[in-house]
Scaffold this active site. Sequence first.
Site, short mmCIF file in Angstrom:
data_model
loop_
_atom_site.label_atom_id
_atom_site.label_comp_id
_atom_site.label_asym_id
_atom_site.label_seq_id
_atom_site.Cartn_x
_atom_site.Cartn_y
_atom_site.Cartn_z
N LYS A 1 0.87 -1.19 0.00
CA LYS A 1 0.00 0.00 0.00
C LYS A 1 0.89 1.23 0.00
CE LYS A 1 -4.41 1.02 0.19
NZ LYS A 1 -5.57 0.22 -0.23
N ASP B 1 -6.97 4.18 -4.58
CA ASP B 1 -7.65 4.07 -3.27
C ASP B 1 -8.26 5.46 -3.05
OD1 ASP B 1 -7.84 2.11 -0.81
OD2 ASP B 1 -7.45 4.06 0.08
#
Length: 455
Positions: free
Chosen positions: A136, A176
Amino acid sequence: MSELAVENKNHQAQINEFMDKVRSRIKNQPEFVQAVLEVAESVIPLIEATPKYKKAKILERMTEPDKVFMFRVSWVDDNGEVQVNRGFRIQMNGAIGPYKGGLRFHPSVNLSILKFLAFEQVFKNALTTLPMGGGKGGSNFDPKGKSDNEIMRFCQAFMSKLCPHIGPQTDVPAGDIGVGGREIGYLFGQYKRIRNEFVGVLTGKGIEYGGSFIRPEATGYGAVYFADEMLNRKNDSFEAKTVVISGSGNVAQYALEKAVELGGKVVTLSDSGGYIYDKDGISGEKFEFIMDLKNNKRGRISEYADKYGCEYHAGKTPWEVPCDIALPCATQNELNGEDAKTLLSNGCYVIAEGANMPSTPEAVVFFRESKILFAPGKAANAGGVAVSGLEMAQNAQMHPWTREDVDSKLKSIMKSIHENCVTYGSDGDYVDYVHGANIAGFIKVADAMLAQGVV
Ligand code: NDP
Ligand code: 2IT
């Protein structure tokens, strides 16, 4: 007391000891600790019963990222002023495939939030059935109010720093919060400029340059497919159900579309300003209005209430609205213990997390103890990264699939995630989807780590 609760009670000392060690290695990372604790409670009883996992210190290794990159991102705004942000990429675990996971651009981004997201991603990706490790990244950059040119310059500056650490076989970022099709386009353009390579280094690309059909829809559709699987197992469905959704971004939009398609009535959406409550349901032209408002005009959800004359509740979340099904699709810890109680006392019996860790630990405990249908994010929102995996497959074979192909693959992946949760999470007729998802994800990654030795 359920079998799980008994097991956790018996292993409380080991869980506490493990969590103390995690906490002692880090400072001020509450979201990361929260995500680890939830997994530790599920898997420590299994580890205690499985000497090979214990001896190889699998969970200790899983909770320490493979690598963390932090970098300065300098760029110039439209007024000619120099701006400085911080960029991150966490490569959490690469045991089952290249690191894979989104990029978040939001002022709240810090190491704790990205480590929790990367940790969750490891288990989620393992559940998808596809070969992807977990990662991430992102930045504390705030896209709100920025011009298109500012977004482009920021993305170019960010990618200039990220570029040496990623690649189609190494680490494949995606979107995201705050990172959608526009940002992925600018990031991809800059990677190509620097590396002189046209490769599948990012997913969520536009359909004209290597993107996959259904990737924009995948997370929201997938969450509804998962909720539908839970309902079907109980001979129930979305038909005529009242659905409450939080958020109004990518995940919320397509969760709404699919819930309506399956016969549900969606009565709320929200953003960081508050929520709208449209008792007549949001669909058709009203849904088109939302898509245009959020994706083109980048406006506020309150403008929907102004246009359609429905209720708007500033500064509040939608959990006080009576419903059958709740789909939290905005952000972490947006639904607390009190909200959980309010939801259930108003009749809600299905919760599927479109967002990552939207329910606080108190809310999760309450849902599990109440034995309602509760799907944690790492299972319910895995459709997004699953279709990212399908985008990587199409890029690698230089051959795009049709919309129907990808949608049916997404459906079957969500079905198989559901089955896996049932296999590992059943306690009599009740399915503890949290436990099932944690155990199923853990076993796959742990066995791959064991096979590859101490690295
Ligand atoms: P978007 O940026 O498209 O939308 C985010 C939405 O959540 C917006 O409505 C935003 O409101 C709201 N929101 C964000 N932060 C907050 C906050 N602190 N408080 C209240 N509302 C907030 O993001 P996505 O839809 O892509 O992501 C939503 C969630 O889904 C996140 O948890 C993400 O990690 C998760 N997710 C996303 C996937 C994807 O493929 N995109 C895949 C799997 C999970 P505002 O505009 O006012 O900030
Ligand atoms: O949280 C997530 O799963 C995502 N933001 C999607 C990640 C991806 O690589 O598609």
